[in-house]
Design a protein around this motif. Structure first.
Motif, PDB file in Angstrom:
ATOM      1  N   PHE A   1      11.719  -5.578  -6.959  1.00 36.69           N
ATOM      2  CA  PHE A   1      10.939  -6.412  -7.709  1.00 36.69           C
ATOM      3  C   PHE A   1       9.616  -5.759  -8.149  1.00 36.69           C
ATOM      4  N   ALA A   2       8.776  -5.558  -7.087  1.00 40.87           N
ATOM      5  CA  ALA A   2       7.395  -5.045  -7.110  1.00 40.87           C
ATOM      6  C   ALA A   2       7.546  -3.708  -8.013  1.00 40.87           C
ATOM      7  N   ALA A   3       8.532  -2.963  -7.740  1.00 34.06           N
ATOM      8  CA  ALA A   3       8.646  -1.458  -8.328  1.00 34.06           C
ATOM      9  C   ALA A   3       9.005  -1.848 -10.013  1.00 34.06           C
ATOM     10  N   ALA A   4       9.609  -2.838 -10.245  1.00 34.34           N
ATOM     11  CA  ALA A   4      10.222  -3.066 -11.393  1.00 34.34           C
ATOM     12  C   ALA A   4       8.782  -3.463 -12.327  1.00 34.34           C
ATOM     13  N   VAL A   5       8.086  -4.509 -11.409  1.00 33.56           N
ATOM     14  CA  VAL A   5       7.073  -5.092 -12.301  1.00 33.56           C
ATOM     15  C   VAL A   5       5.978  -3.953 -12.810  1.00 33.56           C
ATOM     16  N   VAL A   6       5.674  -2.796 -12.081  1.00 37.36           N
ATOM     17  CA  VAL A   6       4.804  -1.789 -12.454  1.00 37.36           C
ATOM     18  C   VAL A   6       5.567  -0.476 -13.270  1.00 37.36           C
TER      19      VAL A   6
ATOM     20  N   ASP B   1       0.676  -1.213   0.012  1.00 39.00           N
ATOM     21  CA  ASP B   1       0.027   0.213  -0.054  1.00 39.00           C
ATOM     22  C   ASP B   1       0.856   1.368  -0.100  1.00 39.00           C
ATOM     23  N   GLU B   2       1.782   1.287   1.029  1.00 36.50           N
ATOM     24  CA  GLU B   2       2.440   2.850   1.127  1.00 36.50           C
ATOM     25  C   GLU B   2       3.644   2.979  -0.003  1.00 36.50           C
ATOM     26  N   GLN B   3       4.078   1.673  -0.511  1.00 36.68           N
ATOM     27  CA  GLN B   3       5.188   1.927  -1.811  1.00 36.68           C
ATOM     28  C   GLN B   3       4.546   2.282  -3.001  1.00 36.68           C
ATOM     29  N   PHE B   4       3.200   1.634  -3.431  1.00 39.10           N
ATOM     30  CA  PHE B   4       2.469   2.066  -4.526  1.00 39.10           C
ATOM     31  C   PHE B   4       1.935   3.426  -4.545  1.00 39.10           C
ATOM     32  N   ALA B   5       1.502   3.946  -3.271  1.00 38.84           N
ATOM     33  CA  ALA B   5       0.997   5.290  -2.882  1.00 38.84           C
ATOM     34  C   ALA B   5       1.991   6.141  -3.306  1.00 38.84           C
ATOM     35  N   ALA B   6       3.059   5.723  -2.586  1.00 33.14           N
ATOM     36  CA  ALA B   6       4.387   6.886  -2.621  1.00 33.14           C
ATOM     37  C   ALA B   6       4.846   7.095  -4.311  1.00 33.14           C
ATOM     38  N   SER B   7       4.727   6.135  -4.932  1.00 32.48           N
ATOM     39  CA  SER B   7       5.203   6.079  -6.078  1.00 32.48           C
ATOM     40  C   SER B   7       4.282   6.689  -7.226  1.00 32.48           C
ATOM     41  N   GLY B   8       2.968   6.781  -6.801  1.00 37.61           N
ATOM     42  CA  GLY B   8       2.017   7.402  -7.468  1.00 37.61           C
ATOM     43  C   GLY B   8       1.253   6.543  -8.590  1.00 37.61           C
ATOM     44  N   VAL B   9       1.811   5.203  -8.645  1.00 35.60           N
ATOM     45  CA  VAL B   9       1.544   4.168  -9.448  1.00 35.60           C
ATOM     46  C   VAL B   9       0.009   3.764  -9.571  1.00 35.60           C
ATOM     47  N   LEU B  10      -0.715   4.032  -8.159  1.00 35.90           N
ATOM     48  CA  LEU B  10      -2.050   3.556  -7.967  1.00 35.90           C
ATOM     49  C   LEU B  10      -2.703   4.529  -9.061  1.00 35.90           C
ATOM     50  N   GLN B  11      -2.416   5.908  -9.148  1.00 38.53           N
ATOM     51  CA  GLN B  11      -3.288   6.620 -10.145  1.00 38.53           C
ATOM     52  C   GLN B  11      -3.303   6.140 -11.376  1.00 38.53           C
ATOM     53  N   GLN B  12      -2.225   5.105 -12.011  1.00 37.84           N
ATOM     54  CA  GLN B  12      -2.200   4.930 -13.318  1.00 37.84           C
ATOM     55  C   GLN B  12      -2.886   3.544 -13.528  1.00 37.84           C
ATOM     56  N   LEU B  13      -3.440   2.891 -12.502  1.00 43.18           N
ATOM     57  CA  LEU B  13      -4.180   1.645 -12.449  1.00 43.18           C
ATOM     58  C   LEU B  13      -5.607   1.883 -12.882  1.00 43.18           C
ATOM     59  N   PRO B  14      -6.182   0.868 -13.623  1.00 43.72           N
ATOM     60  CA  PRO B  14      -7.526   0.874 -13.827  1.00 43.72           C
ATOM     61  C   PRO B  14      -8.266   0.169 -12.821  1.00 43.72           C
ATOM     62  N   ALA B  15      -9.520   0.680 -12.431  1.00 36.87           N
ATOM     63  CA  ALA B  15      -9.999   0.158 -11.239  1.00 36.87           C
ATOM     64  C   ALA B  15     -10.143  -1.700 -11.405  1.00 36.87           C
ATOM     65  N   VAL B  16     -10.301  -1.944 -12.378  1.00 36.84           N
ATOM     66  CA  VAL B  16     -10.335  -3.971 -12.458  1.00 36.84           C
ATOM     67  C   VAL B  16      -8.981  -4.216 -11.967  1.00 36.84           C
TER      68      VAL B  16
END
Length: 395
Positions: A304-309, A89-104
């Motif tokens: 690894f998670a950062a690389a995936v997204v 949660d915190e990692q993806f929120a901080a990177s801003g990636v969540l804003q780039q992911l569709p709801a699905v």
């Protein structure tokens, strides 16, 4: 590429991919991880292998992977209860990636309110890829089909022109995927969600549209050739690519095989959803990460998670895999087939999550068992198959 700086670590990567396109996509991700100094240690058990195991079984066997390609929510709940699940949660929120992911995608990576997966792909489980040259030679136009009945009516023309109408693999998992593709396509409203929810809605097992699903499963079985039972999915894809068969109904990961063969959508192949489909099931392949490890290994897992997204990795990974990128800012160069998948996501109530994202492991296995028993026993009726589902649901 925005990946946290980490000390080098060995990362055991568990997956079940084995086709050339799948391995090419994994190499994109591997290259990104190892560019940071980490070492990718593969633990691969192909999904059609008898030894396929889930991550809980691997941990209990003393072979714990650091990251694992698993979808089922009950796996993540078990790991959470054990204190062995890394949250993102915190990692993806901080990177801003969540804003780039569709709801699905956001829904697929969230279990019980926590983000616990790194999303790798968007795939439609039920698409038809067809060979344009074969269609032309047989005088059929798959784009014109509005129902499975219309498709079926054209298959004799294809046979008469000297081609196999459908390339199929009848391994247990492939029959299972065909089954939920047919449920999504043909069943009445609410039946798919009731059958593949977190708990089974027993009422949907009495819906008459399930009879139709099994009737169509029988028609596909009767069209299969005698070598289908042992055929890998990508070998069936190869038959379509080479012009031996007109089409294959599978997940749109088929596209990666077409690309690997040097084929182009506009020139060589076309893609459509199941004609007249009420819904299309959608897979979001995702990686889980094992918690409770050393700080150095956890940092490498987060890399690894950062690389995936990562947006660049996503674009190259999807091109190799045949998937649609999970990030909306990586959609600029996608092809017509991926655009159809994105359009499906925008249609209200059309795209539904694959059963692996909603149902328990045990129930998915139960449906597969019944579907495969039905496939392998021509004397078994749809009514008998549904009775078998009811018996398994009552256990």
């Amino acid at each position: 590429m925005a990946i946290p700086a980490v000390s080098a670590a060995d990362i055991v990567v568990y997956h079940n991919w084995a086709s050339p396109a799948e391995l090419a996509a994994l190499n994109v991700l591997r290259g990104a991880l190892e560019a940071e100094g980490n070492h990718w240690l593969p633990l691969a058990i192909p999904h059609d292998a008898d030894g396929d195991m889930n991550v809980i079984e691997l941990i209990d066997a003393g072979v714990p992977p650091n990251v694992f390609l698993q979808l089922q929510p009950d796996i993540y709940r078990s790991l959470e209860q054990r204190g062995q699940l890394l949250h993102l949660d915190e990692q993806f929120a901080a990177s801003g990636v969540l804003q780039q992911l569709p709801a699905v995608v956001r829904n697929a990576i969230t279990v019980d309110g926590a983000i616990v997966k790194a999303p790798a792909t968007i795939h439609a489980d039920a698409m038809i890829f067809y060979n344009r040259a074969v269609a032309k030679a047989a005088g059929v136009d798959p784009e014109s089909w509005t129902s499975l009945d219309e498709m079926w009516a054209d298959l004799d023309k294809v046979q008469a022109a000297g081609f196999d109408p459908i390339a199929m693999g009848a391994q247990p998992w492939q029959v299972g995927y065909l089954t939920h593709a047919l449920v999504a396509s043909l069943a009445a409203p609410g039946v798919y969600a009731g059958l593949y929810g977190e708990t089974v809605d027993a009422a949907v097992l009495d819906d008459p549209s399930l009879i139709k699903v099994f009737e169509w499963l029988r028609r596909f079985q009767q069209r299969a050739d005698d070598k289908a039972i042992n055929r890998d999915w990508n070998m069936a894809t190869s038959a379509v690519i080479s012009g031996k068969a007109l089409l294959q109904l599978q997940g749109d990961w088929m596209k990666g095989e077409w690309h690997a063969a040097g084929k182009a959508e506009a020139r060589d192949f076309g893609c459509i959803f199941v004609p007249g489909a009420a819904h299309v099931p959608v897979t979001v392949d995702s990686w889980g990460l094992l918690g409770g490890v050393s700080p150095e290994v956890e940092a490498a897992e987060r890399a690894f998670a950062a690389a995936v997204v990562d947006v660049t990795v996503q674009a190259h990974f999807a091109a190799a895999k045949g998937s649609t990128p999970v990030r909306v800012d990586a959609h600029g160069g996608i092809d017509a087939c991926s655009r159809k998948v994105l359009q499906a996501l925008d249609r209200p109530d059309f795209a539904l999550p694959t059963p692996h994202l909603t149902a328990t492991l045990g129930w998915v296995a139960s449906v597969w068992d019944v579907a495969n028993d039905f496939w392998n026993d021509p004397a078994m009726t749809p009514t008998t198959a549904i009775a078998a589902l009811k018996a398994k649901a009552e256990r």
